[in-house]
Design a protein around this motif. Structure first.
Motif, PDB file in Angstrom:
ATOM      1  N   ILE A 220       0.837  -1.180  -0.034  1.00 61.59           N
ATOM      2  CA  ILE A 220      -0.066  -0.557  -0.060  1.00 61.59           C
ATOM      3  C   ILE A 220       1.139   1.014   0.015  1.00 61.59           C
ATOM      4  O   ILE A 220       1.579   1.365   0.327  1.00 61.59           O
ATOM      5  CB  ILE A 220      -0.654   0.321   1.504  1.00 61.59           C
ATOM      6  CG1 ILE A 220      -1.301  -1.294   1.395  1.00 61.59           C
ATOM      7  CG2 ILE A 220      -2.125   1.084   1.085  1.00 61.59           C
ATOM      8  CD1 ILE A 220      -2.463  -1.133   0.041  1.00 61.59           C
ATOM      9  N   GLY A 221       0.595   1.954  -1.288  1.00 59.54           N
ATOM     10  CA  GLY A 221       1.741   3.216  -1.311  1.00 59.54           C
ATOM     11  C   GLY A 221       1.276   4.572  -0.425  1.00 59.54           C
ATOM     12  O   GLY A 221       0.083   5.069  -0.213  1.00 59.54           O
ATOM     13  N   ILE A 222       1.550   5.294   0.620  1.00 60.44           N
ATOM     14  CA  ILE A 222       1.060   6.323   1.174  1.00 60.44           C
ATOM     15  C   ILE A 222       1.834   7.502   0.509  1.00 60.44           C
ATOM     16  O   ILE A 222       2.670   7.461  -0.182  1.00 60.44           O
ATOM     17  CB  ILE A 222       1.947   6.211   2.686  1.00 60.44           C
ATOM     18  CG1 ILE A 222       1.664   4.895   2.977  1.00 60.44           C
ATOM     19  CG2 ILE A 222       1.471   7.927   3.637  1.00 60.44           C
ATOM     20  CD1 ILE A 222       0.329   4.615   3.672  1.00 60.44           C
ATOM     21  N   GLN A 223       0.279   8.047   0.090  1.00 54.48           N
ATOM     22  CA  GLN A 223       0.836   9.563  -0.773  1.00 54.48           C
ATOM     23  C   GLN A 223       1.442  10.622  -0.455  1.00 54.48           C
ATOM     24  O   GLN A 223       1.276  10.387   1.170  1.00 54.48           O
ATOM     25  CB  GLN A 223      -0.397  10.274  -1.430  1.00 54.48           C
ATOM     26  CG  GLN A 223      -1.023  10.715  -2.568  1.00 54.48           C
ATOM     27  CD  GLN A 223      -2.120  11.556  -2.649  1.00 54.48           C
ATOM     28  OE1 GLN A 223      -2.717  11.190  -3.328  1.00 54.48           O
ATOM     29  NE2 GLN A 223      -1.837  13.206  -2.526  1.00 54.48           N
ATOM     30  N   LEU A 231       5.139   8.426  -3.841  1.00 50.98           N
ATOM     31  CA  LEU A 231       4.171   8.282  -2.825  1.00 50.98           C
ATOM     32  C   LEU A 231       5.751   8.243  -1.543  1.00 50.98           C
ATOM     33  O   LEU A 231       6.911   8.665  -2.161  1.00 50.98           O
ATOM     34  CB  LEU A 231       4.605   6.611  -2.856  1.00 50.98           C
ATOM     35  CG  LEU A 231       3.665   6.177  -4.101  1.00 50.98           C
ATOM     36  CD1 LEU A 231       4.053   4.933  -3.965  1.00 50.98           C
ATOM     37  CD2 LEU A 231       1.961   7.204  -3.064  1.00 50.98           C
ATOM     38  N   ILE A 232       5.031   8.323  -0.702  1.00 51.54           N
ATOM     39  CA  ILE A 232       6.378   8.776   0.682  1.00 51.54           C
ATOM     40  C   ILE A 232       6.692   7.113   1.084  1.00 51.54           C
ATOM     41  O   ILE A 232       8.068   7.272   2.251  1.00 51.54           O
ATOM     42  CB  ILE A 232       6.201  10.010   2.146  1.00 51.54           C
ATOM     43  CG1 ILE A 232       4.753   9.338   2.241  1.00 51.54           C
ATOM     44  CG2 ILE A 232       5.867  11.278   2.120  1.00 51.54           C
ATOM     45  CD1 ILE A 232       4.105  10.542   3.582  1.00 51.54           C
ATOM     46  N   ALA A 233       5.890   6.161   1.033  1.00 53.29           N
ATOM     47  CA  ALA A 233       6.327   5.156   2.082  1.00 53.29           C
ATOM     48  C   ALA A 233       5.522   4.183   1.281  1.00 53.29           C
ATOM     49  O   ALA A 233       4.464   4.350   0.674  1.00 53.29           O
ATOM     50  CB  ALA A 233       5.907   5.152   3.774  1.00 53.29           C
ATOM     51  N   VAL A 234       5.437   2.869   1.780  1.00 52.78           N
ATOM     52  CA  VAL A 234       5.448   1.445   1.313  1.00 52.78           C
ATOM     53  C   VAL A 234       4.656   0.698   2.567  1.00 52.78           C
ATOM     54  O   VAL A 234       5.849   0.411   3.035  1.00 52.78           O
ATOM     55  CB  VAL A 234       5.873   1.143   0.275  1.00 52.78           C
ATOM     56  CG1 VAL A 234       4.884  -0.402  -0.266  1.00 52.78           C
ATOM     57  CG2 VAL A 234       5.564   1.823  -1.317  1.00 52.78           C
ATOM     58  N   VAL A 243      -5.880   4.239   7.179  1.00 58.97           N
ATOM     59  CA  VAL A 243      -6.373   4.936   6.538  1.00 58.97           C
ATOM     60  C   VAL A 243      -5.261   6.834   6.361  1.00 58.97           C
ATOM     61  O   VAL A 243      -4.556   6.616   7.979  1.00 58.97           O
ATOM     62  CB  VAL A 243      -7.284   5.603   7.773  1.00 58.97           C
ATOM     63  CG1 VAL A 243      -8.587   6.484   7.403  1.00 58.97           C
ATOM     64  CG2 VAL A 243      -8.701   4.801   7.355  1.00 58.97           C
ATOM     65  N   THR A 244      -5.385   7.595   6.208  1.00 56.87           N
ATOM     66  CA  THR A 244      -4.402   8.624   5.834  1.00 56.87           C
ATOM     67  C   THR A 244      -5.298  10.049   5.954  1.00 56.87           C
ATOM     68  O   THR A 244      -6.476  10.084   4.273  1.00 56.87           O
ATOM     69  CB  THR A 244      -3.843   8.449   4.535  1.00 56.87           C
ATOM     70  OG1 THR A 244      -2.887   7.692   4.257  1.00 56.87           O
ATOM     71  CG2 THR A 244      -2.681   9.811   4.527  1.00 56.87           C
TER      72      THR A 244
END
Ligand code: AMP
Ligand code: MG
Length: 337
Positions: A220-223, A231-234, A243-244
């Motif tokens: 799951i990629g974090i925008q 992405l800042i992180a996976v 949830v972001t």
């Protein structure tokens, strides 16, 4: 005669190859998915399994369930349950659905747990800022005048009689900080009830994954909060919610200042200090509300609170772009910069 001797093994081989192929094809893992606009965002469901027709039925049933929750929680359609409740619950108890009771009870508990950082009674403040139609910077007096309308304990939920009563004349609730997460959890229940063992649901940053993607965790990629293409992180996860909440979802600029849709219930202004908070836990509704609450608290208090909580991990990007996370994420998180 000789021809027949040659042809029989030939046809048997063809038959065997066909049988093998059909067996392989029936048991090959397929991916079925769909994307729909609902709950004020883009909702994407992907399921993996062997029977495409069954998978498609499961996806449609999950979307149907999410549409039911939208009809309960969407404040921007006049005939939704929440609109009716907001119009009449200050006059006396109104009958509401199971879904409404569930969401209100969770929201109330999360307000207590976050010392009011999460509060669904900020609806009038949100309308003043106009994030969903015409955003504008209100005058300080306008904000001041509405602060006293914020009162989560004024929402009186009677889960035996299935009624809600607003114990204050000007109360209005907004479920935008929890309804997406709740809808994702309900969609997961539908998928599981239809024997789906591998799936991912994404409702505009509110995600849940069911099982793994085959033998490996879902990635799951974090925008990136300032670049939607980056992405800042996976995160590598299985059977979890991610949830972001970010200041980049709904915002406007006035005199170079960014004003966004996550409101600090104590000040009536968009919460500063944070760009985004990602919450990883096992319930999407809880993760949804906590992401909003941690955003309001600011990085330091959010990290301290999450570290004390059981089964909650977070990744925070502060207003300078610095990234910090709780220890529980170390083994499943890959930073991209
Ligand atoms: P999210 O999209 O989960 O980050 O939550 C933001 C949404 O939650 C907003 O669009 C509002 O509908 C609602 N909201 C904003 N601030 C708060 C707050 N402090 N407590 C509860 N809900 C909020
Ligand atoms: Mg939220």
């Amino acid at each position: 005669m000789r021809n027949r001797k040659i042809l029989i093994p030939f046809f048997i081989s063809i038959l065997l190859i066909s049988l093998l192929y059909f067996h392989y094809e029936r048991h090959r893992v397929k991916s079925v998915g769909d994307v729909r606009l609902m709950l004020g965002t883009v909702v994407e469901i992907t399921v993996l399994g062997e029977d495409e027709e069954e998978l498609l039925r499961a996806v449609n049933a999950a979307f149907d369930r999410m549409a039911e929750i939208e009809a309960v929680a969407d404040r921007y359609t006049g005939d939704s349950e929440i609109s009716r409740m907001n119009r009449t619950a200050a006059d006396g108890p109104v009958f509401v659905s199971d879904d409404m009771i569930e969401m209100l009870l969770m929201a109330g508990a999360l307000s207590e747990r976050t010392e009011g950082a999460f509060d669904i009674t900020i609806a009038q403040l949100l309308d003043l800022w106009g994030f969903t139609n015409e955003p504008r910077l209100p005058a300080p007096e306008e904000i001041e005048a509405l602060l006293s309308s914020v009162c989560h304990s004024c929402v009186v939920v009677d889960d035996e009689n299935m009624t809600v009563y607003y114990d204050a004349p000007d109360l209005s609730v907004d479920l935008g900080g929890i309804a997406k997460g709740y809808a994702v959890d309900e969609a997961v229940k539908v998928l599981k009830s239809l024997s789906v063992t591998s799936a991912v649901i994404n409702a505009g940053g509110d995600m849940a994954v069911v099982g793994k993607k085959g033998d490996v965790p879902w990635r799951i990629g974090i925008q990136h909060p300032r670049d939607s293409q980056e992405l800042i992180a996976v995160l590598d996860i299985a059977d979890r919610s991610v949830v972001t909440s970010g200041d980049y979802e709904r915002f406007f600029f006035t005199d170079g200042v960014r004003y966004h849709h996550i409101i600090d219930p104590r000040t009536g202004y968009p919460a500063g200090m944070t760009m985004s908070v990602t919450v990883v836990t096992d319930n999407t509704a809880v993760a949804d509300a906590l992401a909003t609450a941690y955003f309001v608290m600011g990085p330091e208090k959010a990290l301290e609170t999450a570290r004390r909580a059981d089964g909650i991990d977070i990744l925070v990007v502060d207003s300078d772009g610095n990234l910090t996370h709780t220890d529980g994420l170390s083994s499943i998180l890959t930073l991209m910069r």
